[in-house]
Design an enzyme around this catalytic site. Structure first.
Site, PDB file in Angstrom:
ATOM      1  N   ALA A 239       0.699  -0.999  -0.203  1.00 36.32           N
ATOM      2  CA  ALA A 239       0.202  -0.067   0.111  1.00 36.32           C
ATOM      3  C   ALA A 239       0.961   1.438  -0.139  1.00 36.32           C
ATOM      4  CB  ALA A 239      -0.707  -0.392   1.093  1.00 36.32           C
ATOM      5  N   SER A 240       2.356   1.528   0.148  1.00 36.95           N
ATOM      6  CA  SER A 240       2.968   2.171  -0.226  1.00 36.95           C
ATOM      7  C   SER A 240       3.111   3.111  -1.181  1.00 36.95           C
ATOM      8  CB  SER A 240       3.744   2.229   0.738  1.00 36.95           C
ATOM      9  OG  SER A 240       5.009   1.073   0.382  1.00 36.95           O
TER      10      SER A 240
ATOM     11  N   GLU B 267       0.436  -0.955   9.167  1.00 33.81           N
ATOM     12  CA  GLU B 267       0.767  -1.787   9.800  1.00 33.81           C
ATOM     13  C   GLU B 267       2.335  -1.880   8.891  1.00 33.81           C
ATOM     14  OE1 GLU B 267       0.488  -3.771  11.720  1.00 33.81           O
ATOM     15  OE2 GLU B 267      -1.884  -3.587  12.790  1.00 33.81           O
TER      16      GLU B 267
ATOM     17  N   TYR C 158      10.017 -14.974 -11.909  1.00 28.02           N
ATOM     18  CA  TYR C 158       9.042 -14.012 -11.906  1.00 28.02           C
ATOM     19  C   TYR C 158       7.397 -14.875 -12.043  1.00 28.02           C
ATOM     20  CZ  TYR C 158       6.095  -9.684 -12.334  1.00 28.02           C
ATOM     21  OH  TYR C 158       5.082  -8.325 -11.209  1.00 28.02           O
TER      22      TYR C 158
ATOM     23  N   ALA D 245       6.965 -17.210 -13.114  1.00 29.09           N
ATOM     24  CA  ALA D 245       6.677 -18.711 -12.401  1.00 29.09           C
ATOM     25  C   ALA D 245       5.783 -18.285 -11.128  1.00 29.09           C
ATOM     26  CB  ALA D 245       7.584 -19.464 -12.488  1.00 29.09           C
TER      27      ALA D 245
ATOM     28  N   LYS E 266       4.307 -15.732 -10.330  1.00 27.44           N
ATOM     29  CA  LYS E 266       2.878 -15.082 -10.213  1.00 27.44           C
ATOM     30  C   LYS E 266       1.675 -15.714 -11.170  1.00 27.44           C
ATOM     31  CE  LYS E 266       3.494 -11.062  -9.661  1.00 27.44           C
ATOM     32  NZ  LYS E 266       2.803 -10.786  -8.732  1.00 27.44           N
TER      33      LYS E 266
HETATM   34  N1  LIG Z   1       3.677  -1.946 -12.582  1.00 26.14           N
HETATM   35  C1  LIG Z   1       3.483  -3.141 -13.103  1.00 26.14           C
HETATM   36  O1  LIG Z   1       3.909  -3.116 -14.667  1.00 26.14           O
HETATM   37  C2  LIG Z   1       3.112  -4.972 -12.675  1.00 26.14           C
HETATM   38  C3  LIG Z   1       2.845  -4.732 -13.953  1.00 26.14           C
HETATM   39  C4  LIG Z   1       2.626  -6.434 -13.811  1.00 26.14           C
HETATM   40  C5  LIG Z   1       2.209  -7.266 -12.256  1.00 26.14           C
HETATM   41  N2  LIG Z   1       2.537  -6.009 -11.223  1.00 26.14           N
HETATM   42  C6  LIG Z   1       2.541  -6.396  -9.723  1.00 26.14           C
HETATM   43  O2  LIG Z   1       2.032  -5.696  -9.378  1.00 26.14           O
HETATM   44  C7  LIG Z   1       1.768  -5.589  -7.599  1.00 26.14           C
HETATM   45  C8  LIG Z   1       2.136  -4.314  -7.411  1.00 26.14           C
HETATM   46  O3  LIG Z   1       3.410  -3.600  -8.057  1.00 26.14           O
HETATM   47  P1  LIG Z   1       3.704  -2.102  -8.076  1.00 26.14           P
HETATM   48  O4  LIG Z   1       4.080  -1.360  -9.869  1.00 26.14           O
HETATM   49  O5  LIG Z   1       2.588  -1.770  -7.712  1.00 26.14           O
HETATM   50  O6  LIG Z   1       4.926  -1.993  -7.187  1.00 26.14           O
HETATM   51  P2  LIG Z   1       6.181  -1.142  -6.749  1.00 26.14           P
HETATM   52  O7  LIG Z   1       5.347   0.584  -7.163  1.00 26.14           O
HETATM   53  O8  LIG Z   1       7.400  -1.471  -6.968  1.00 26.14           O
HETATM   54  O9  LIG Z   1       4.905  -1.607  -5.156  1.00 26.14           O
HETATM   55  C9  LIG Z   1       5.592  -2.295  -4.929  1.00 26.14           C
HETATM   56  C10 LIG Z   1       4.976  -2.731  -3.177  1.00 26.14           C
HETATM   57  O10 LIG Z   1       5.257  -3.962  -2.418  1.00 26.14           O
HETATM   58  C11 LIG Z   1       5.951  -3.590  -1.241  1.00 26.14           C
HETATM   59  N3  LIG Z   1       6.606  -4.524  -1.247  1.00 26.14           N
HETATM   60  C12 LIG Z   1       8.045  -4.647  -1.887  1.00 26.14           C
HETATM   61  N4  LIG Z   1       8.393  -5.847  -0.960  1.00 26.14           N
HETATM   62  C13 LIG Z   1       7.859  -5.812   0.610  1.00 26.14           C
HETATM   63  C14 LIG Z   1       8.283  -6.600   1.253  1.00 26.14           C
HETATM   64  N5  LIG Z   1       9.199  -7.530   2.167  1.00 26.14           N
HETATM   65  N6  LIG Z   1       7.777  -6.439   2.733  1.00 26.14           N
HETATM   66  C15 LIG Z   1       6.273  -5.700   2.777  1.00 26.14           C
HETATM   67  N7  LIG Z   1       5.672  -5.173   1.572  1.00 26.14           N
HETATM   68  C16 LIG Z   1       7.072  -4.445   0.821  1.00 26.14           C
HETATM   69  C17 LIG Z   1       6.200  -2.096  -1.308  1.00 26.14           C
HETATM   70  O11 LIG Z   1       6.345  -1.743  -0.227  1.00 26.14           O
HETATM   71  P3  LIG Z   1       7.753  -0.857   1.159  1.00 26.14           P
HETATM   72  O12 LIG Z   1       9.147  -0.690   0.030  1.00 26.14           O
HETATM   73  O13 LIG Z   1       7.194   0.355   1.407  1.00 26.14           O
HETATM   74  O14 LIG Z   1       7.554  -1.959   1.642  1.00 26.14           O
HETATM   75  C18 LIG Z   1       5.509  -1.123  -2.260  1.00 26.14           C
HETATM   76  O15 LIG Z   1       4.323  -1.222  -1.469  1.00 26.14           O
HETATM   77  C19 LIG Z   1       3.341  -6.255  -8.372  1.00 26.14           C
HETATM   78  O16 LIG Z   1       3.120  -7.966  -7.374  1.00 26.14           O
HETATM   79  C20 LIG Z   1       3.809  -6.549  -9.171  1.00 26.14           C
HETATM   80  O17 LIG Z   1       4.563  -7.907  -9.192  1.00 26.14           O
HETATM   81  C21 LIG Z   1       3.202  -4.420 -11.746  1.00 26.14           C
END
Ligand SMILES: NC(=O)c1ccc[n+]([C@@H]2O[C@H](COP(=O)([O-])OP(=O)(O)OC[C@H]3O[C@@H](n4cnc5c(N)ncnc54)[C@H](OP(=O)(O)O)[C@@H]3O)[C@@H](O)[C@H]2O)c1
Lengths: 75, 244
Positions: free
Chosen positions: B15-16, B52, B149, B151, B153
């Site tokens: 959520a960050s 949290e 990655y 795999a 998903k």
């Molecule tokens: N962006 C894309 O193009 C894309 C495409 C397909 C799928 N996705 C999927 O969408 C989801 C969100 O991606 P996004 O693009 O929004 O990425 P993002 O901006 O990098 O956000 C990732 C989030 O995951 C949290 N996170 C990472 N490691 C963590 C840990 N060990 N413990 C707790 N929180 C953790 C991060 O928060 P903190 O760093 O504050 O912990 C951040 O809030 C992911 O599962 C990604 O695989 C993204």
């Protein structure tokens, strides 16, 4: 890591039978392509925890340029 | 028009930033309450929800009981939106198995443990509760460098179908959303790795252009809501036509 060890790592990353030498042009290496460049990015990340860009790798012309990227980390 | 109730708690991981943050904001906008989960407290606090702070991959074995504690602290949970995840571009030949396992720890096992915690009737809000996993279109279309990655998903998407079948008798729905390329912190990193024209090139590959996080939050909220009351076990692609 020594320079020789690094050259061996690069050779293995390229999945190449023959040794590579610093003065070799990357273009002359059959195994050098975009996937090999991506593999080198991962290798440097794993070995030295440094992240390079594809653009930085793309600028390299010779094996010595690849070595120079991590020059301060090899002896 | 989807509406949530103030007493309905939704736990949102990731959520960050990016997609998770957009989902959390949308739930709040639609009237629901959010328990926002990530590691960076200051970013979470910007949402004005309950924060949290936890490293989900460091505490996988404790996550199910952590959910029980959360339910005691904040009340039962109506829905999960699980977006926390990492992406690593590593060609097969450069795969390091311990790093590959680490990625699975967050992208798959942490989600599995949260789902396990949620299916406890002391944690979920009963019939009508729902889980939404953020997967990726990489699970359905192959791309070089994304073996592990993809795999992770794909594992989620398969688990979603089995969980849906198992939890239907309790009235709990389970679905996943498969985004295409969305501009977030995650993809900004790839942009700086791949050079200045990268986003333009990606934009051309998507019939409707690359996405924004807000283009995922509506679908996630729909799936969490009663409007999706007859949808379960589905892997829903939201990618501007990128996988056509
Ligand atoms: N962006 C894309 O193009 C894309 C495409 C397909 C799928 N996705 C999927 O969408 C989801 C969100 O991606 P996004 O693009 O929004 O990425 P993002 O901006 O990098 O956000 C990732 C989030 O995951 C949290 N996170 C990472 N490691 C963590 C840990 N060990 N413990 C707790 N929180 C953790 C991060 O928060 P903190 O760093 O504050 O912990 C951040 O809030 C992911 O599962 C990604 O695989 C993204």
């Amino acid at each position: 890591m020594t320079k020789q060890e690094l050259l061996k790592e690069i050779k293995n990353a390229l999945q190449r039978d023959d040794d590579i030498a610093e003065d070799m042009e990357l273009e002359s290496i059959e195994e050098w392509d975009s996937l090999a460049a991506l593999t080198l990015l991962s290798l440097y990340d794993q070995l030295f925890s440094v992240t390079f860009t594809m653009a930085e790798i793309g600028k390299c012309r010779k094996v010595s340029d690849l070595v120079a990227l991590v020059g301060d980390k090899v002896s | 028009m989807i509406k949530f109730q103030k007493e309905d708690n939704y736990l949102v991981t990731g959520a960050s930033s990016g997609i998770g943050r957009a989902i959390a904001s949308k739930i709040i906008e639609l009237g629901g309450s959010v328990i926002a989960v990530a590691r960076r407290e200051e970013k979470l606090n910007e949402l004005g929800a309950v924060s949290e702070v936890i490293d989900l991959s460091a505490k996988v074995d404790d996550l199910s009981s952590w959910m029980l504690d959360l339910a005691k602290k904040h009340g039962k949970i109506k829905g999960l939106a699980l977006s926390a995840g990492v992406q690593e571009t590593v060609p097969l030949r450069a795969t390091n198995l311990s790093k590959a396992r680490q990625l699975f720890e967050l992208n798959y096992f942490a989600n599995l443990a949260l789902a396990k915690g949620f299916c406890d009737k002391r944690v979920n809000a009963g019939r009508g509760s729902s889980m939404v996993f953020i997967s990726s279109n990489a699970a359905i279309s192959g791309m070089p460098g994304l073996v592990n990655y993809s795999a992770s998903k794909g594992a989620l998407d398969a688990a979603v179908r089995a969980m849906a079948a198992e939890l239907a008798r309790d009235g709990i729905r389970v679905n996943s959303v498969l985004p295409g390329f969305v501009r977030t912190e995650m993809t900004e990193k790839w942009g700086s790795m791949n050079g200045p024209t990268y986003f333009e090139e990606m934009d051309k590959k998507y019939p409707l252009g690359i996405g924004r996080p807000e283009q995922l939050s509506g679908v996630a909220c729909f799936l969490l809501s009663d409007s999706a009351g007859w949808i379960t076990g589905q892997n829903i692609v939201v990618d501007g036509g990128g996988s056509l």
